[in-house]
Motif scaffolding. Structure first.
Motif, PDB file in Angstrom:
ATOM      1  N   MET A 176       0.819  -1.198   0.000  1.00 55.67           N
ATOM      2  CA  MET A 176       0.000   0.000   0.000  1.00 55.67           C
ATOM      3  C   MET A 176       0.870   1.272   0.000  1.00 55.67           C
ATOM      4  N   GLN A 177       1.952   1.258   0.771  1.00 50.42           N
ATOM      5  CA  GLN A 177       2.861   2.399   0.833  1.00 50.42           C
ATOM      6  C   GLN A 177       3.460   2.696  -0.537  1.00 50.42           C
ATOM      7  N   ALA A 178       3.859   1.651  -1.261  1.00 50.55           N
ATOM      8  CA  ALA A 178       4.441   1.836  -2.596  1.00 50.55           C
ATOM      9  C   ALA A 178       3.434   2.473  -3.544  1.00 50.55           C
ATOM     10  N   PHE A 179       2.176   2.099  -3.429  1.00 53.75           N
ATOM     11  CA  PHE A 179       1.124   2.674  -4.266  1.00 53.75           C
ATOM     12  C   PHE A 179       1.035   4.182  -4.042  1.00 53.75           C
ATOM     13  N   PHE A 180       0.983   4.601  -2.774  1.00 52.50           N
ATOM     14  CA  PHE A 180       0.875   6.026  -2.471  1.00 52.50           C
ATOM     15  C   PHE A 180       2.115   6.791  -2.917  1.00 52.50           C
ATOM     16  N   GLU A 181       3.286   6.196  -2.766  1.00 51.64           N
ATOM     17  CA  GLU A 181       4.504   6.859  -3.225  1.00 51.64           C
ATOM     18  C   GLU A 181       4.485   7.053  -4.742  1.00 51.64           C
ATOM     19  N   GLU A 182       4.022   6.051  -5.472  1.00 53.20           N
ATOM     20  CA  GLU A 182       3.931   6.166  -6.929  1.00 53.20           C
ATOM     21  C   GLU A 182       2.900   7.233  -7.323  1.00 53.20           C
ATOM     22  N   GLU A 183       1.781   7.280  -6.637  1.00 55.68           N
ATOM     23  CA  GLU A 183       0.750   8.290  -6.909  1.00 55.68           C
ATOM     24  C   GLU A 183       1.295   9.695  -6.652  1.00 55.68           C
ATOM     25  N   ARG A 184       2.062   9.863  -5.573  1.00 53.43           N
ATOM     26  CA  ARG A 184       2.651  11.177  -5.276  1.00 53.43           C
ATOM     27  C   ARG A 184       3.655  11.588  -6.345  1.00 53.43           C
ATOM     28  N   ARG A 185       4.477  10.636  -6.798  1.00 49.97           N
ATOM     29  CA  ARG A 185       5.445  10.933  -7.867  1.00 49.97           C
ATOM     30  C   ARG A 185       4.724  11.346  -9.147  1.00 49.97           C
ATOM     31  N   GLU A 186       3.656  10.639  -9.486  1.00 53.50           N
ATOM     32  CA  GLU A 186       2.884  10.961 -10.690  1.00 53.50           C
ATOM     33  C   GLU A 186       2.243  12.341 -10.567  1.00 53.50           C
ATOM     34  N   LEU A 187       1.699  12.657  -9.407  1.00 57.04           N
ATOM     35  CA  LEU A 187       1.097  13.973  -9.181  1.00 57.04           C
ATOM     36  C   LEU A 187       2.145  15.073  -9.325  1.00 57.04           C
ATOM     37  N   GLU A 188       3.323  14.872  -8.761  1.00 52.81           N
ATOM     38  CA  GLU A 188       4.386  15.880  -8.865  1.00 52.81           C
ATOM     39  C   GLU A 188       4.869  16.016 -10.306  1.00 52.81           C
ATOM     40  N   ARG A 189       4.925  14.915 -11.052  1.00 54.53           N
ATOM     41  CA  ARG A 189       5.316  14.958 -12.460  1.00 54.53           C
ATOM     42  C   ARG A 189       4.325  15.808 -13.258  1.00 54.53           C
ATOM     43  N   LYS A 190       3.030  15.613 -13.011  1.00 52.62           N
ATOM     44  CA  LYS A 190       2.008  16.409 -13.703  1.00 52.62           C
ATOM     45  C   LYS A 190       2.083  17.877 -13.304  1.00 52.62           C
ATOM     46  N   ARG A 191       2.313  18.140 -12.019  1.00 53.85           N
ATOM     47  CA  ARG A 191       2.460  19.539 -11.581  1.00 53.85           C
ATOM     48  C   ARG A 191       3.628  20.209 -12.285  1.00 53.85           C
ATOM     49  N   ALA A 192       4.731  19.486 -12.434  1.00 54.91           N
ATOM     50  CA  ALA A 192       5.912  20.056 -13.105  1.00 54.91           C
ATOM     51  C   ALA A 192       5.587  20.398 -14.560  1.00 54.91           C
ATOM     52  N   LYS A 193       4.860  19.529 -15.251  1.00 49.30           N
ATOM     53  CA  LYS A 193       4.469  19.815 -16.642  1.00 49.30           C
ATOM     54  C   LYS A 193       3.583  21.051 -16.712  1.00 49.30           C
ATOM     55  N   ILE A 194       2.617  21.130 -15.802  1.00 47.06           N
ATOM     56  CA  ILE A 194       1.697  22.272 -15.793  1.00 47.06           C
ATOM     57  C   ILE A 194       2.467  23.565 -15.546  1.00 47.06           C
ATOM     58  N   ARG A 195       3.417  23.536 -14.617  1.00 47.04           N
ATOM     59  CA  ARG A 195       4.205  24.741 -14.335  1.00 47.04           C
ATOM     60  C   ARG A 195       4.993  25.187 -15.559  1.00 47.04           C
ATOM     61  N   LEU A 196       5.566  24.248 -16.294  1.00 49.07           N
ATOM     62  CA  LEU A 196       6.300  24.601 -17.512  1.00 49.07           C
ATOM     63  C   LEU A 196       5.378  25.262 -18.533  1.00 49.07           C
ATOM     64  N   LEU A 197       4.179  24.712 -18.684  1.00 48.17           N
ATOM     65  CA  LEU A 197       3.210  25.314 -19.610  1.00 48.17           C
ATOM     66  C   LEU A 197       2.794  26.700 -19.138  1.00 48.17           C
ATOM     67  N   GLN A 198       2.526  26.848 -17.845  1.00 50.77           N
ATOM     68  CA  GLN A 198       2.110  28.146 -17.312  1.00 50.77           C
ATOM     69  C   GLN A 198       3.183  29.211 -17.502  1.00 50.77           C
ATOM     70  N   GLN A 199       4.433  28.816 -17.358  1.00 46.33           N
ATOM     71  CA  GLN A 199       5.537  29.762 -17.480  1.00 46.33           C
ATOM     72  C   GLN A 199       6.010  29.913 -18.921  1.00 46.33           C
ATOM     73  N   ARG A 200       5.319  29.220 -19.821  1.00 48.85           N
ATOM     74  CA  ARG A 200       5.626  29.250 -21.246  1.00 48.85           C
ATOM     75  C   ARG A 200       7.078  28.845 -21.521  1.00 48.85           C
ATOM     76  N   LYS A 201       7.566  27.871 -20.758  1.00 48.96           N
ATOM     77  CA  LYS A 201       8.928  27.365 -20.945  1.00 48.96           C
ATOM     78  C   LYS A 201       8.953  26.151 -21.856  1.00 48.96           C
TER      79      LYS A 201
END
Length: 106
Positions: free
Chosen positions: A1-26
């Motif tokens: 169960m712990q591994a599942f949550f860690e993977e979900e957090r990594r995926e969420l952070e990966r998506k946030r990073a993509k969104i930030r790049l788009l927002q900053q037009r980078k």
């Protein structure tokens, strides 16, 4: 169960990073963004009235205004309206434009 949550957090952070790049037009490469929402809001700007989740010195949702944008740390510096709260840096994912509450309930 712990591994599942860690993977979900990594995926969420990966998506946030993509969104930030788009927002900053980078990046203009949207081929790698098929897993993101169809509409990405613009990055907030200085002077925007917001509601933010503050954890210290008091835990809760509070209104304030953006004084600075720190893209290197993904935070907004917010001066809060409530007396005694002052100014704090808040992670971008804990900040919402104040008038959006009106649109959600409509």
């Amino acid at each position: 169960m712990q591994a599942f949550f860690e993977e979900e957090r990594r995926e969420l952070e990966r998506k946030r990073a993509k969104i930030r790049l788009l927002q900053q037009r980078k990046t203009a490469d949207v081929t790698n963004c098929k897993d993101l929402p169809g509409e990405i809001p613009l990055q907030l700007v200085i002077g925007t009235k917001v509601t933010a989740r503050l954890r210290r010195p008091q835990d809760g949702l509070f209104n304030g205004s953006i004084d600075a944008v720190d893209t290197s740390n993904n935070t907004y510096r917010i001066t809060f309206e409530r007396p005694g709260l002052g100014t704090h840096s808040v992670p971008d994912f804990e900040v919402l434009v104040s008038n959006q509450f009106n649109h959600i309930s409509s």
